[in-house]
Design a protein around this motif. Sequence first.
Motif, PDB file in Angstrom:
ATOM      1  N   THR A   1      -5.819   1.281  -8.292  1.00 20.88           N
ATOM      2  CA  THR A   1      -6.268   2.495  -7.614  1.00 20.88           C
ATOM      3  C   THR A   1      -7.254   2.077  -6.529  1.00 20.88           C
ATOM      4  OG1 THR A   1      -8.118   2.809  -9.111  1.00 20.88           O
ATOM      5  CG2 THR A   1      -6.012   3.853  -9.724  1.00 20.88           C
ATOM      6  N   LEU A   2      -7.631   3.009  -5.650  1.00 21.84           N
ATOM      7  CA  LEU A   2      -8.606   2.672  -4.607  1.00 21.84           C
ATOM      8  C   LEU A   2      -9.938   2.253  -5.213  1.00 21.84           C
ATOM      9  CD1 LEU A   2      -8.081   5.190  -1.679  1.00 21.84           C
ATOM     10  CD2 LEU A   2      -7.653   2.748  -1.725  1.00 21.84           C
ATOM     11  N   GLU A   3     -10.328   2.889  -6.306  1.00 20.15           N
ATOM     12  CA  GLU A   3     -11.577   2.523  -6.976  1.00 20.15           C
ATOM     13  C   GLU A   3     -11.525   1.079  -7.475  1.00 20.15           C
ATOM     14  OE1 GLU A   3     -13.797   3.751 -11.075  1.00 20.15           O
ATOM     15  OE2 GLU A   3     -12.974   5.389  -9.867  1.00 20.15           O
ATOM     16  N   GLN A   4     -10.411   0.706  -8.093  1.00 18.78           N
ATOM     17  CA  GLN A   4     -10.250  -0.663  -8.585  1.00 18.78           C
ATOM     18  C   GLN A   4     -10.169  -1.651  -7.427  1.00 18.78           C
ATOM     19  OE1 GLN A   4      -6.705   0.116 -10.786  1.00 18.78           O
ATOM     20  NE2 GLN A   4      -7.783   0.402 -12.730  1.00 18.78           N
ATOM     21  N   TRP A   5      -9.472  -1.291  -6.361  1.00 19.83           N
ATOM     22  CA  TRP A   5      -9.344  -2.150  -5.188  1.00 19.83           C
ATOM     23  C   TRP A   5     -10.712  -2.408  -4.564  1.00 19.83           C
ATOM     24  CZ3 TRP A   5      -6.712  -5.693  -2.917  1.00 19.83           C
ATOM     25  CH2 TRP A   5      -6.865  -5.955  -1.555  1.00 19.83           C
ATOM     26  N   ASN A   6     -11.513  -1.351  -4.409  1.00 23.84           N
ATOM     27  CA  ASN A   6     -12.846  -1.510  -3.826  1.00 23.84           C
ATOM     28  C   ASN A   6     -13.738  -2.341  -4.728  1.00 23.84           C
ATOM     29  OD1 ASN A   6     -12.392  -0.125  -1.398  1.00 23.84           O
ATOM     30  ND2 ASN A   6     -12.688   1.850  -2.403  1.00 23.84           N
ATOM     31  N   SER A   7     -13.614  -2.193  -6.047  1.00 21.86           N
ATOM     32  CA  SER A   7     -14.378  -3.004  -6.991  1.00 21.86           C
ATOM     33  C   SER A   7     -14.008  -4.480  -6.847  1.00 21.86           C
ATOM     34  CB  SER A   7     -14.126  -2.524  -8.414  1.00 21.86           C
ATOM     35  OG  SER A   7     -14.787  -3.342  -9.334  1.00 21.86           O
ATOM     36  N   LEU A   8     -12.723  -4.760  -6.697  1.00 22.73           N
ATOM     37  CA  LEU A   8     -12.268  -6.145  -6.500  1.00 22.73           C
ATOM     38  C   LEU A   8     -12.841  -6.722  -5.205  1.00 22.73           C
ATOM     39  CD1 LEU A   8     -10.446  -8.553  -7.326  1.00 22.73           C
ATOM     40  CD2 LEU A   8      -8.608  -7.431  -6.061  1.00 22.73           C
TER      41      LEU A   8
ATOM     42  N   VAL B   1       0.879  -1.164   0.000  1.00 23.47           N
ATOM     43  CA  VAL B   1       0.000   0.000   0.000  1.00 23.47           C
ATOM     44  C   VAL B   1       0.914   1.210   0.000  1.00 23.47           C
ATOM     45  CG1 VAL B   1      -1.830   1.232   1.218  1.00 23.47           C
ATOM     46  CG2 VAL B   1      -1.761  -1.264   1.284  1.00 23.47           C
ATOM     47  N   SER B   2       0.787   2.023  -1.048  1.00 22.81           N
ATOM     48  CA  SER B   2       1.684   3.169  -1.194  1.00 22.81           C
ATOM     49  C   SER B   2       0.921   4.360  -1.765  1.00 22.81           C
ATOM     50  CB  SER B   2       2.855   2.807  -2.103  1.00 22.81           C
ATOM     51  OG  SER B   2       2.386   2.435  -3.378  1.00 22.81           O
ATOM     52  N   GLU B   3       1.625   5.473  -1.848  1.00 26.54           N
ATOM     53  CA  GLU B   3       1.050   6.675  -2.423  1.00 26.54           C
ATOM     54  C   GLU B   3       1.931   7.118  -3.586  1.00 26.54           C
ATOM     55  OE1 GLU B   3      -0.280  11.167  -1.072  1.00 26.54           O
ATOM     56  OE2 GLU B   3       0.414   9.738   0.419  1.00 26.54           O
ATOM     57  N   PHE B   4       1.315   7.471  -4.715  1.00 27.52           N
ATOM     58  CA  PHE B   4       2.048   7.942  -5.884  1.00 27.52           C
ATOM     59  C   PHE B   4       1.286   9.111  -6.483  1.00 27.52           C
ATOM     60  CE2 PHE B   4       3.035   7.723 -10.478  1.00 27.52           C
ATOM     61  CZ  PHE B   4       4.408   7.941 -10.403  1.00 27.52           C
ATOM     62  N   ARG B   5       1.938  10.242  -6.558  1.00 26.25           N
ATOM     63  CA  ARG B   5       1.336  11.469  -7.092  1.00 26.25           C
ATOM     64  C   ARG B   5       0.007  11.783  -6.425  1.00 26.25           C
ATOM     65  NH1 ARG B   5       2.782  11.459 -13.548  1.00 26.25           N
ATOM     66  NH2 ARG B   5       5.015  11.248 -13.242  1.00 26.25           N
ATOM     67  N   GLY B   6      -0.030  11.615  -5.116  1.00 23.34           N
ATOM     68  CA  GLY B   6      -1.225  11.950  -4.347  1.00 23.34           C
ATOM     69  C   GLY B   6      -2.321  10.907  -4.369  1.00 23.34           C
ATOM     70  N   LYS B   7      -2.100   9.785  -5.028  1.00 28.36           N
ATOM     71  CA  LYS B   7      -3.112   8.729  -5.094  1.00 28.36           C
ATOM     72  C   LYS B   7      -2.626   7.509  -4.340  1.00 28.36           C
ATOM     73  CE  LYS B   7      -5.146  10.086  -9.466  1.00 28.36           C
ATOM     74  NZ  LYS B   7      -5.583   9.658 -10.790  1.00 28.36           N
ATOM     75  N   VAL B   8      -3.532   6.876  -3.614  1.00 27.97           N
ATOM     76  CA  VAL B   8      -3.218   5.650  -2.892  1.00 27.97           C
ATOM     77  C   VAL B   8      -3.329   4.478  -3.859  1.00 27.97           C
ATOM     78  CG1 VAL B   8      -3.897   4.130  -0.990  1.00 27.97           C
ATOM     79  CG2 VAL B   8      -4.033   6.606  -0.710  1.00 27.97           C
ATOM     80  N   LEU B   9      -2.321   3.608  -3.855  1.00 30.78           N
ATOM     81  CA  LEU B   9      -2.299   2.441  -4.729  1.00 30.78           C
ATOM     82  C   LEU B   9      -2.102   1.171  -3.911  1.00 30.78           C
ATOM     83  CD1 LEU B   9       0.075   3.754  -7.541  1.00 30.78           C
ATOM     84  CD2 LEU B   9      -2.412   3.616  -7.624  1.00 30.78           C
ATOM     85  N   VAL B  10      -2.771   0.121  -4.341  1.00 26.45           N
ATOM     86  CA  VAL B  10      -2.575  -1.210  -3.775  1.00 26.45           C
ATOM     87  C   VAL B  10      -1.877  -2.023  -4.855  1.00 26.45           C
ATOM     88  CG1 VAL B  10      -3.689  -3.273  -2.862  1.00 26.45           C
ATOM     89  CG2 VAL B  10      -4.635  -1.019  -2.341  1.00 26.45           C
ATOM     90  N   GLY B  11      -0.666  -2.448  -4.565  1.00 29.36           N
ATOM     91  CA  GLY B  11       0.122  -3.164  -5.559  1.00 29.36           C
ATOM     92  C   GLY B  11       0.335  -4.614  -5.169  1.00 29.36           C
ATOM     93  N   ILE B  12       0.306  -5.493  -6.151  1.00 28.58           N
ATOM     94  CA  ILE B  12       0.626  -6.909  -5.970  1.00 28.58           C
ATOM     95  C   ILE B  12       1.797  -7.183  -6.895  1.00 28.58           C
ATOM     96  CG2 ILE B  12      -0.192  -9.291  -6.123  1.00 28.58           C
ATOM     97  CD1 ILE B  12      -3.054  -8.121  -5.896  1.00 28.58           C
ATOM     98  N   ARG B  13       2.920  -7.602  -6.347  1.00 27.90           N
ATOM     99  CA  ARG B  13       4.134  -7.705  -7.149  1.00 27.90           C
ATOM    100  C   ARG B  13       5.004  -8.859  -6.693  1.00 27.90           C
ATOM    101  NH1 ARG B  13       5.948  -4.880 -10.953  1.00 27.90           N
ATOM    102  NH2 ARG B  13       4.301  -3.372 -10.635  1.00 27.90           N
TER     103      ARG B  13
END
Length: 117
Positions: A96-103, A65-77
């Motif tokens: 993005t948070l929108e995609q994470w919540n959709s998942l 869970v990180s922040e990039f250019r002011g947006k919170v991202l959930v990454g799987i790597r």
Amino acid sequence: MPKSKEFISSSESETDEPKPKKKKEAKKPKNKEEKTENNSKVVPKKTGAAGEQMFQLSKMRFVSVSEFRGKVLVGIREYYEADGDLRPGKKGISLTLEQWNSLKDQMEEIDRAVKEV
């Protein structure tokens, strides 16, 4: 005309045998799994190089869970080990948070589909 090169005999050099190379010890991350009351495994979270929170899924796969250019991202790597450090590999995705919540909203349907396969 080129200058002549001097020949150095083997008796003048220190040794004729190559020096053995030192092996580097790989530093392994210390992740001790804890067990909760219901015997499910809880893997402690880590902090990455950029300060992001990291959660281990398998030996070399993490969720961050990180922040990039002011947006919170959930990454799987997937990660790989180089010089004793874990480094991010090419294989991965950031949501993005929108995609994470959709998942998360579709998780029950995904679980059902997995059971059917």
